[in-house]
Design a protein around this motif. Structure first.
Motif, PDB file in Angstrom:
ATOM      1  N   GLY A  84       0.808  -1.221   0.000  1.00  0.00           N
ATOM      2  CA  GLY A  84       0.000   0.000   0.000  1.00  0.00           C
ATOM      3  C   GLY A  84       0.838   1.267   0.000  1.00  0.00           C
ATOM      4  N   LEU A  85       1.998   1.215   0.652  1.00  0.00           N
ATOM      5  CA  LEU A  85       2.868   2.388   0.705  1.00  0.00           C
ATOM      6  C   LEU A  85       3.654   2.591  -0.579  1.00  0.00           C
ATOM      7  CD1 LEU A  85       4.271   2.004   4.324  1.00  0.00           C
ATOM      8  CD2 LEU A  85       2.571   3.643   3.528  1.00  0.00           C
ATOM      9  N   LEU A  86       3.756   1.570  -1.385  1.00  0.00           N
ATOM     10  CA  LEU A  86       4.531   1.672  -2.615  1.00  0.00           C
ATOM     11  C   LEU A  86       3.771   2.358  -3.741  1.00  0.00           C
ATOM     12  CD1 LEU A  86       6.169  -1.874  -2.633  1.00  0.00           C
ATOM     13  CD2 LEU A  86       7.205   0.286  -1.955  1.00  0.00           C
ATOM     14  N   GLN A  87       2.490   2.519  -3.567  1.00  0.00           N
ATOM     15  CA  GLN A  87       1.679   3.097  -4.620  1.00  0.00           C
ATOM     16  C   GLN A  87       1.534   4.601  -4.421  1.00  0.00           C
ATOM     17  OE1 GLN A  87      -1.997   1.001  -4.540  1.00  0.00           O
ATOM     18  NE2 GLN A  87      -1.092  -0.949  -5.082  1.00  0.00           N
ATOM     19  N   THR A  88       1.483   5.307  -5.520  1.00  0.00           N
ATOM     20  CA  THR A  88       1.221   6.739  -5.474  1.00  0.00           C
ATOM     21  C   THR A  88      -0.143   6.986  -6.103  1.00  0.00           C
ATOM     22  OG1 THR A  88       2.314   7.091  -7.590  1.00  0.00           O
ATOM     23  CG2 THR A  88       3.659   7.370  -5.615  1.00  0.00           C
ATOM     24  N   ALA A  89      -0.726   8.085  -5.707  1.00  0.00           N
ATOM     25  CA  ALA A  89      -2.033   8.423  -6.258  1.00  0.00           C
ATOM     26  C   ALA A  89      -1.904   8.673  -7.758  1.00  0.00           C
ATOM     27  CB  ALA A  89      -2.584   9.656  -5.573  1.00  0.00           C
ATOM     28  N   PRO A  90      -2.817   8.153  -8.541  1.00  0.00           N
ATOM     29  CA  PRO A  90      -2.726   8.356  -9.990  1.00  0.00           C
ATOM     30  C   PRO A  90      -2.980   9.817 -10.359  1.00  0.00           C
ATOM     31  CG  PRO A  90      -4.754   7.211  -9.429  1.00  0.00           C
ATOM     32  CD  PRO A  90      -3.956   7.340  -8.165  1.00  0.00           C
ATOM     33  N   ALA A  91      -2.241  10.298 -11.319  1.00  0.00           N
ATOM     34  CA  ALA A  91      -2.382  11.682 -11.765  1.00  0.00           C
ATOM     35  C   ALA A  91      -3.422  11.822 -12.862  1.00  0.00           C
ATOM     36  CB  ALA A  91      -1.035  12.212 -12.255  1.00  0.00           C
ATOM     37  N   ALA A  92      -3.818  10.723 -13.456  1.00  0.00           N
ATOM     38  CA  ALA A  92      -4.722  10.767 -14.604  1.00  0.00           C
ATOM     39  C   ALA A  92      -6.054  11.451 -14.297  1.00  0.00           C
ATOM     40  CB  ALA A  92      -4.949   9.364 -15.153  1.00  0.00           C
ATOM     41  N   PRO A  93      -6.736  11.139 -13.171  1.00  0.00           N
ATOM     42  CA  PRO A  93      -8.020  11.812 -12.928  1.00  0.00           C
ATOM     43  C   PRO A  93      -7.886  13.332 -12.847  1.00  0.00           C
ATOM     44  CG  PRO A  93      -7.837   9.891 -11.518  1.00  0.00           C
ATOM     45  CD  PRO A  93      -6.511  10.074 -12.193  1.00  0.00           C
ATOM     46  N   ALA A  94      -6.846  13.816 -12.192  1.00  0.00           N
ATOM     47  CA  ALA A  94      -6.646  15.262 -12.093  1.00  0.00           C
ATOM     48  C   ALA A  94      -6.359  15.866 -13.458  1.00  0.00           C
ATOM     49  CB  ALA A  94      -5.507  15.575 -11.121  1.00  0.00           C
ATOM     50  N   ARG A  95      -5.571  15.192 -14.257  1.00  0.00           N
ATOM     51  CA  ARG A  95      -5.258  15.691 -15.598  1.00  0.00           C
ATOM     52  C   ARG A  95      -6.496  15.710 -16.480  1.00  0.00           C
ATOM     53  NH1 ARG A  95       0.640  12.965 -16.734  1.00  0.00           N
ATOM     54  NH2 ARG A  95       1.742  14.275 -15.239  1.00  0.00           N
ATOM     55  N   ILE A  96      -7.309  14.686 -16.371  1.00  0.00           N
ATOM     56  CA  ILE A  96      -8.541  14.638 -17.159  1.00  0.00           C
ATOM     57  C   ILE A  96      -9.472  15.769 -16.740  1.00  0.00           C
ATOM     58  CG2 ILE A  96     -10.637  13.285 -17.572  1.00  0.00           C
ATOM     59  CD1 ILE A  96      -8.814  10.766 -17.424  1.00  0.00           C
ATOM     60  N   ALA A  97      -9.603  15.986 -15.415  1.00  0.00           N
ATOM     61  CA  ALA A  97     -10.460  17.066 -14.919  1.00  0.00           C
ATOM     62  C   ALA A  97      -9.967  18.423 -15.421  1.00  0.00           C
ATOM     63  CB  ALA A  97     -10.521  17.040 -13.394  1.00  0.00           C
ATOM     64  N   ALA A  99      -8.210  18.991 -18.167  1.00  0.00           N
ATOM     65  CA  ALA A  99      -8.466  19.059 -19.612  1.00  0.00           C
ATOM     66  C   ALA A  99      -9.936  19.349 -19.882  1.00  0.00           C
ATOM     67  CB  ALA A  99      -8.042  17.758 -20.277  1.00  0.00           C
ATOM     68  N   GLU A 100     -10.826  18.719 -19.108  1.00  0.00           N
ATOM     69  CA  GLU A 100     -12.261  18.972 -19.277  1.00  0.00           C
ATOM     70  C   GLU A 100     -12.604  20.418 -18.921  1.00  0.00           C
ATOM     71  OE1 GLU A 100     -14.096  16.012 -16.815  1.00  0.00           O
ATOM     72  OE2 GLU A 100     -13.898  14.442 -18.340  1.00  0.00           O
ATOM     73  N   LEU A 101     -11.974  20.938 -17.877  1.00  0.00           N
ATOM     74  CA  LEU A 101     -12.229  22.325 -17.479  1.00  0.00           C
ATOM     75  C   LEU A 101     -11.729  23.292 -18.549  1.00  0.00           C
ATOM     76  CD1 LEU A 101     -13.298  24.294 -15.375  1.00  0.00           C
ATOM     77  CD2 LEU A 101     -11.062  24.191 -14.249  1.00  0.00           C
ATOM     78  N   ARG A 102     -10.556  23.046 -19.097  1.00  0.00           N
ATOM     79  CA  ARG A 102     -10.037  23.907 -20.172  1.00  0.00           C
ATOM     80  C   ARG A 102     -10.972  23.889 -21.380  1.00  0.00           C
ATOM     81  NH1 ARG A 102      -4.665  25.689 -19.967  1.00  0.00           N
ATOM     82  NH2 ARG A 102      -3.520  24.839 -18.207  1.00  0.00           N
ATOM     83  N   ALA A 103     -11.477  22.719 -21.713  1.00  0.00           N
ATOM     84  CA  ALA A 103     -12.406  22.607 -22.849  1.00  0.00           C
ATOM     85  C   ALA A 103     -13.696  23.373 -22.546  1.00  0.00           C
ATOM     86  CB  ALA A 103     -12.705  21.139 -23.143  1.00  0.00           C
ATOM     87  N   ALA A 104     -14.181  23.282 -21.313  1.00  0.00           N
ATOM     88  CA  ALA A 104     -15.394  24.003 -20.932  1.00  0.00           C
ATOM     89  C   ALA A 104     -15.166  25.512 -20.978  1.00  0.00           C
ATOM     90  CB  ALA A 104     -15.838  23.575 -19.533  1.00  0.00           C
ATOM     91  N   ILE A 105     -13.996  25.971 -20.565  1.00  0.00           N
ATOM     92  CA  ILE A 105     -13.674  27.403 -20.631  1.00  0.00           C
ATOM     93  C   ILE A 105     -13.652  27.857 -22.088  1.00  0.00           C
ATOM     94  CG2 ILE A 105     -11.817  29.095 -20.268  1.00  0.00           C
ATOM     95  CD1 ILE A 105     -11.238  27.628 -17.602  1.00  0.00           C
ATOM     96  N   ALA A 106     -13.115  27.050 -22.966  1.00  0.00           N
ATOM     97  CA  ALA A 106     -13.047  27.401 -24.390  1.00  0.00           C
ATOM     98  C   ALA A 106     -14.447  27.538 -25.000  1.00  0.00           C
ATOM     99  CB  ALA A 106     -12.235  26.356 -25.147  1.00  0.00           C
ATOM    100  N   ARG A 107     -15.430  26.864 -24.427  1.00  0.00           N
ATOM    101  CA  ARG A 107     -16.799  26.937 -24.957  1.00  0.00           C
ATOM    102  C   ARG A 107     -17.592  28.121 -24.380  1.00  0.00           C
ATOM    103  NH1 ARG A 107     -16.018  21.305 -24.495  1.00  0.00           N
ATOM    104  NH2 ARG A 107     -16.948  21.205 -22.420  1.00  0.00           N
ATOM    105  N   LEU A 108     -17.027  28.827 -23.426  1.00  0.00           N
ATOM    106  CA  LEU A 108     -17.714  30.000 -22.859  1.00  0.00           C
ATOM    107  C   LEU A 108     -17.769  31.117 -23.901  1.00  0.00           C
ATOM    108  CD1 LEU A 108     -16.033  30.285 -19.325  1.00  0.00           C
ATOM    109  CD2 LEU A 108     -18.406  29.653 -19.780  1.00  0.00           C
ATOM    110  N   PRO A 109     -18.677  32.099 -23.700  1.00  0.00           N
ATOM    111  CA  PRO A 109     -18.629  33.286 -24.566  1.00  0.00           C
ATOM    112  C   PRO A 109     -17.232  33.918 -24.488  1.00  0.00           C
ATOM    113  CG  PRO A 109     -20.633  33.282 -23.266  1.00  0.00           C
ATOM    114  CD  PRO A 109     -19.792  32.147 -22.766  1.00  0.00           C
ATOM    115  N   ARG A 110     -16.825  34.495 -25.573  1.00  0.00           N
ATOM    116  CA  ARG A 110     -15.442  34.991 -25.706  1.00  0.00           C
ATOM    117  C   ARG A 110     -15.028  35.918 -24.559  1.00  0.00           C
ATOM    118  NH1 ARG A 110     -12.952  37.510 -31.185  1.00  0.00           N
ATOM    119  NH2 ARG A 110     -10.811  37.525 -30.470  1.00  0.00           N
ATOM    120  N   ASN A 111     -15.887  36.871 -24.155  1.00  0.00           N
ATOM    121  CA  ASN A 111     -15.499  37.818 -23.101  1.00  0.00           C
ATOM    122  C   ASN A 111     -15.337  37.117 -21.743  1.00  0.00           C
ATOM    123  OD1 ASN A 111     -18.192  37.392 -22.500  1.00  0.00           O
ATOM    124  ND2 ASN A 111     -18.837  39.505 -22.876  1.00  0.00           N
TER     125      ASN A 111
END
Length: 167
Positions: A84-97, A99-111
């Motif tokens: 259990g101590l040899l494992q580190t928390a996966p970074a993938a969920p945070a990276r996916i979140a 990326a999803e947030l950046r995509a959502a920001i890109a879809r906002l109105p320009r201003n």
């Protein structure tokens, strides 16, 4: 007849300070005495080998601190590594979140997207944002509020949800 004045041994003159410092660091008179004597022995050996030490008192204090730290580390209990101590928390969920947030920001109105990009880059003061974009502070505040509300809705968060909930 000339009288020879014996020169004080610098190591013996240093012993009370070594004992006092060691006592403060260890909390034990016996251990402090052992450490002070060990430092004195090491200094004596260096002196015998004609080592060039510019400030023996400072050198001795550094040696004392290092010796106390080494003894503390040897006594410190260690824990056997388990699977259990040899494992580190996966970074993938945070990276996916992110990326999803950046995509959502890109879809906002320009201003709104422009403001959120500046916030992502570290600018969090609405007054600074207003000054930078040459907009009234009230306009910046309302655009930020609308952008955050739209992002919460798109990301499936509650109205008062924090960014931490994205992870």
């Amino acid at each position: 007849m000339t009288h020879l004045v014996p020169t004080p041994d610098p190591i013996n003159a240093l012993m009370p300070r070594l004992r006092a410092r060691a006592r403060r660091l260890t909390g034990s008179a016996e251990e402090a005495e052992d450490i002070a004597q060990e430092i004195a022995l090491r200094l004596w050996e260096l002196q015998k080998d004609e080592a060039d030490i510019a400030a023996p008192d400072r050198y001795a204090m550094v040696m004392l601190h290092n010796l106390v730290r080494a003894r503390w580390r040897r006594r410190r209990p260690t824990e056997e590594l388990s699977e259990g101590l040899l494992q580190t928390a996966p970074a993938a969920p945070a990276r996916i979140a992110c990326a999803e947030l950046r995509a959502a920001i890109a879809r906002l109105p320009r201003n709104q997207a422009r403001l959120m990009v500046l916030v992502m880059q570290g600018e969090s003061s609405p007054l600074v944002l207003a000054e930078r974009l040459r907009l009234p502070p009230g306009t910046v505040m309302s655009r930020l509020a609308r952008a955050r509300a739209a992002l919460r809705q798109e990301m499936g968060l509650t109205r008062k949800a924090s960014v931490v909930e994205l992870m």
